[in-house]
Write a protein that holds these residues in place. Structure first.
Motif: not given
Length: 299
Positions: A254-258, A267-269, A283-284
């Motif tokens: 929850q500390s990380v966002a891409i 979706d690919y990653i 992911q945003w």
């Protein structure tokens, strides 16, 4: 195919590794059986607590109801953690490890098998996580003088064996030492693994320069530069997994966002971190983030 190229040498290596793999899979199967039994007991306890709350609805004091709800929530968290552990164990049955390093120092020598996640049995380490300090022996050194930073301090010695293995569906596909004439072909095979719809992890083929980026813990912003197709995104994802492992006391999923250029790219990653045994992170897309930040302010 490696056996046909190398002849009897590879046959001997593969025979040794098949015997070891059989022992490891037996231990993992025992751990799976234990985890399944624990999960069943937890599910039964959850059902009993839920049934008690349903039967006693309206009869419990607010304090009792609050404590019971808290207990159910605690059991839910335990069940989620147990489910994640079971998933990791089942993945180990398919491919428990991909490398072996033998290290010799003044105090003695030891062999370490490296996989996507760690596995211990009766307090003994059977497989080391690819993010652990000892795994840097595989990524950063060739046979010869080598060092790694263990929790107890720097350990110096000699890397006497570096072996790459491929295990698919619980079967050994190949085992190749670093001095093998077919090593480059094996590496090329690992690097060319098809990924038609999804990006995959590259733990078995991380190079020394890539490993330095993944494990960098210097303060500040880290910018990874490279031409298209050079592996920037893959290395960034493996870096996330490393930091979640290394700094688990202050970081979680929850500390990380891409931030991705598009939902298609997201979706690919999306499968890489789960392959590495980590929970998916937020992911945003640029468009989605703009919508979230500017909603009600701009069109």
């Amino acid at each position: 195919w490696a056996q046909r190229v190398e002849g009897e040498t590879v046959t001997s290596i593969e025979s040794e590794e098949r015997a070891h793999l059989k022992q490891v899979l037996q231990l993992v199967e025992s751990a799976v059986a234990r985890a399944d039994a624990l999960s069943a007991r937890m599910a039964e306890g959850h059902r009993e607590t839920g049934a008690y709350l349903a039967d006693a609805r309206g009869e419990l004091s607010p304090e009792e109801a609050h404590l019971s709800a808290f207990e159910l929530n605690r059991m839910d968290q335990q069940a989620a953690s147990a489910a994640l552990s079971r998933q990791r164990l089942h993945k180990l049955l398919d491919s428990p490890y991909f490398a072996r390093v033998d290290f010799c120092e003044d105090a003695g020598s030891f062999a370490t098998y490296i996989g996507r996640s760690a596995f211990s049995w009766r307090s003994n380490s059977v497989i080391s996580d690819w993010r652990s300090p000892v795994a840097s022996l595989f990524y950063d050194f060739e046979p010869g003088p080598a060092t790694f930073d263990a929790p107890s301090g720097r350990r110096e010695g000699k890397l006497v064996l570096k072996r790459q293995l491929a295990i698919e569906h619980g079967q050994l596909a190949y085992a190749v030492d670093s001095d093998s004439s077919v090593r480059d072909e094996v590496l090329a095979h690992a690097l060319s693994r098809a990924s038609d719809a999804k990006m995959h992890d590259i733990v078995s083929s991380i190079q020394k320069e890539q490993n330095a980026i993944i494990r960098d813990e210097q303060p500040g912003t880290l910018v990874i530069q490279g031409v298209a197709g050079s592996g920037k995104t893959s290395i960034a994802l493996h870096r996330i997994a490393y930091l979640l492992y290394q700094q688990k006391d202050r970081l979680n999923a929850q500390s990380v966002a891409i931030l991705s250029p598009s939902s298609v790219f997201s979706d690919y990653i999306s499968g890489v971190l789960p392959e590495l045994g980590e929970e998916p992170v937020r992911q945003w897309s640029l468009h989605g983030l703009a919508q979230q930040l500017l909603e009600g302010t701009a069109k």
